[in-house]
Design a protein around this motif. Structure first.
Motif, mmCIF file in Angstrom:
data_model
loop_
_atom_site.group_PDB
_atom_site.id
_atom_site.type_symbol
_atom_site.label_atom_id
_atom_site.label_comp_id
_atom_site.label_asym_id
_atom_site.label_seq_id
_atom_site.Cartn_x
_atom_site.Cartn_y
_atom_site.Cartn_z
ATOM 1 N N GLY A 294 0.709 -1.225 0.018
ATOM 2 C CA GLY A 294 0.084 0.212 0.033
ATOM 3 C C GLY A 294 0.904 1.220 0.101
ATOM 4 N N PRO A 295 0.112 2.269 0.104
ATOM 5 C CA PRO A 295 0.945 3.687 -0.036
ATOM 6 C C PRO A 295 1.765 3.893 1.197
ATOM 7 C CG PRO A 295 -1.407 3.952 0.854
ATOM 8 C CD PRO A 295 -1.224 2.844 0.409
ATOM 9 N N GLY A 296 3.034 4.643 0.828
ATOM 10 C CA GLY A 296 3.897 4.688 2.041
ATOM 11 C C GLY A 296 5.188 3.692 1.994
ATOM 12 N N GLU A 349 2.479 5.518 -4.241
ATOM 13 C CA GLU A 349 1.516 6.708 -4.104
ATOM 14 C C GLU A 349 0.312 6.098 -4.383
ATOM 15 O OE1 GLU A 349 2.532 10.520 -5.380
ATOM 16 O OE2 GLU A 349 4.435 9.776 -5.688
ATOM 17 N N PRO A 350 -1.063 6.618 -3.787
ATOM 18 C CA PRO A 350 -2.315 6.336 -4.528
ATOM 19 C C PRO A 350 -2.176 6.814 -5.985
ATOM 20 C CG PRO A 350 -2.404 7.128 -2.330
ATOM 21 C CD PRO A 350 -1.075 7.370 -2.645
ATOM 22 N N GLY A 351 -2.703 5.973 -6.834
ATOM 23 C CA GLY A 351 -2.783 6.306 -8.290
ATOM 24 C C GLY A 351 -1.514 5.707 -9.029
ATOM 25 N N MET A 352 -0.686 5.075 -8.256
ATOM 26 C CA MET A 352 0.235 4.104 -8.993
ATOM 27 C C MET A 352 -0.434 2.711 -9.333
ATOM 28 S SD MET A 352 3.918 4.739 -7.159
ATOM 29 C CE MET A 352 4.800 6.352 -7.408
ATOM 30 N N THR A 353 -0.047 2.238 -10.553
ATOM 31 C CA THR A 353 -0.551 0.898 -11.052
ATOM 32 C C THR A 353 1.026 -0.167 -11.303
ATOM 33 O OG1 THR A 353 -0.276 1.632 -13.304
ATOM 34 C CG2 THR A 353 -2.653 1.686 -12.179
ATOM 35 N N ALA A 377 -5.724 4.618 -1.308
ATOM 36 C CA ALA A 377 -5.276 5.153 0.065
ATOM 37 C C ALA A 377 -5.028 4.588 1.036
ATOM 38 C CB ALA A 377 -6.558 6.562 0.097
ATOM 39 N N SER A 378 -5.646 3.256 0.984
ATOM 40 C CA SER A 378 -5.574 2.414 2.247
ATOM 41 C C SER A 378 -4.688 1.102 1.905
ATOM 42 C CB SER A 378 -6.893 2.240 2.669
ATOM 43 O OG SER A 378 -7.593 1.769 1.722
ATOM 44 N N GLY A 379 -4.177 0.913 0.630
ATOM 45 C CA GLY A 379 -3.748 -0.375 0.418
ATOM 46 C C GLY A 379 -3.597 -0.492 -1.110
ATOM 47 N N CYS A 380 -4.144 -1.712 -1.537
ATOM 48 C CA CYS A 380 -3.986 -1.808 -3.223
ATOM 49 C C CYS A 380 -5.305 -2.730 -3.526
ATOM 50 C CB CYS A 380 -2.670 -2.656 -3.533
ATOM 51 S SG CYS A 380 -2.516 -4.470 -3.185
#
Length: 394
Positions: A294-296, A349-353, A377-380
């Motif tokens: 996930g993000p981060g 980051e959110p929005g990455m694929t 925003a919370s994972g994938c």
């Protein structure tokens, strides 16, 4: 000549602003883009014309880039881009694969005419479509310009997708589900490999009942038997599947050049114990890694989580286990940016694929089971719902 845009004008304007911001950070006043996916990203241009020189020239002082290409392709730019006619330039055929001149001489003259020949110019130096000769001629023609390396500058901007882009990738995922099901259903002892590949390729273009597909950036990867012991081999056009075959499937759906790739493995017969054990370990590790991804997190932390998940299995994968993907043309649907491997400090980051791709290639066979995911925003989130297993047939 009206163009048919697949994104809004605001979407393209946002992309231009983000690329100019990246140029400014690297001290570039102009940018020469020759990668067809990056040309598409900035302008919408979509033509199978990259076998000759073409490109986009972006200045930090202009809202609209310049498009240049072969004269017979200029109407293609008018049909597929948002650019006004005075930003589209077609060069005469005397430059095409010439032995006495070169298209970069035309480009240099165009830049001089636009007052750009003495600027700090970024070049996609390590792109498939940029050559040493192009560099030398630009250096000769524009001696006052400072030539800088802009390899993957646009690619990094592309890593975070807009909602509109994600929408097309979701449609590509629906296509991919049908493509993979076609492959699994078709492969059987006695079926000719070329016939299975033909059905897969047809499914990629046919898409769904609601929308069609683009030709993917990679032709169907469908090796069988001992050819599965290595990556990136295609089908054997003169062979039929036989009992005891392992068949690797690395396929994709594509929509407006936006991809959704997926890998699975088929076995024809009763799978040997070592293959079944490898499949179980890889699938379990895949699921556990995606639960934490996930993000981060950094790219290398994802890879470390994968290694921890399979540590008890004895399975070893020395190559990366994933990469950023999205909009692209041949020869690759990857974006050449994020890689899930030790040393890559990129923060997700959110929005990455990301295509999480833990393919295993041993001495006599391989096993693949991958997932394309969207960082949220919370994972994938998985793009595709398709059974994560070794498919056993016959």
């Amino acid at each position: 000549m009206p163009s048919k845009l697949i994104f809004s004008q605001d979407e393209y304007a946002r992309r231009i602003r983000r690329v100019k911001e990246a140029m400014d950070r690297q001290g570039m006043e102009t940018l020469l883009v020759v990668d067809p996916a990056n040309m598409n990203y900035l302008t919408g241009y979509d033509g199978w014309s990259f076998y000759v020189h073409q490109g986009v020239i972006l200045s930090v002082d202009s809202d609209a880039p310049l498009w240049f290409g072969r004269q017979q392709d200029a109407n293609g730019a008018r049909l597929t881009t948002w650019l006004p006619d005075d930003r589209i330039f077609g060069y005469p055929d005397k430059y095409v694969q010439s032995r006495v001149t070169h298209t970069m001489r035309y480009v240099a003259r165009l830049m001089r005419d636009q007052g750009l020949a003495e600027k700090r110019l970024g070049l996609e130096m390590d792109a498939y479509w940029f050559s040493a000769r192009m560099y030398l001629i630009l250096q000769e023609e524009m001696p006052q310009s400072v030539l800088l390396d802009a390899t993957n500058l646009v690619n990094w901007v592309k890593t975070v997708k807009s909602e509109a882009e994600i929408g097309y990738m979701r449609e590509a995922a629906r296509i991919c589900e049908q493509v993979m099901q076609t492959a699994v259903d078709t492969i059987a002892p006695g079926v000719r490999e070329k016939d299975a590949a033909a059905r897969v390729a047809a499914a990629q273009i046919a898409g769904t009942d609601e929308y069609g597909g683009s030709s993917p950036a990679i032709f169907p990867i469908m090796p069988s038997a001992e050819r599965t012991a290595t990556a990136h081999l295609t089908f054997d056009a003169d062979r039929s599947y036989a009992a005891g075959d392992v068949v690797l499937l690395e396929l994709a759906g594509a929509r407006h050049r936006y991809h959704a790739p997926l890998s699975r493995t088929v076995y024809l017969g009763d799978p040997p114990e070592d293959l079944a054990k490898t499949a179980d370990g890889v699938v379990t590790g895949l699921k556990e890694t995606l639960e934490d991804m996930g993000p981060g997190m950094t790219a290398e932390e994802v890879e470390a989580r994968w290694r921890a998940a399979i540590a008890h299995t004895g399975v070893v994968k020395p190559s990366r286990v994933g990469y950023s993907f999205g909009l692209n043309y041949v020869p690759d649907w990857g974006e050449h940016t994020v890689s899930l491997r030790p040393g890559d400090k990129t923060i997700l980051e959110p929005g990455m694929t990301i295509h999480f791709m833990p393919g295993i290639w041993l001495d006599t066979y391989g096993f693949e089971c991958s997932e394309p995911v969207l960082i949220t925003a919370s994972g994938c989130e998985k793009f595709i719902e398709f059974p994560q297993q070794l498919f056993v047939k016959g």
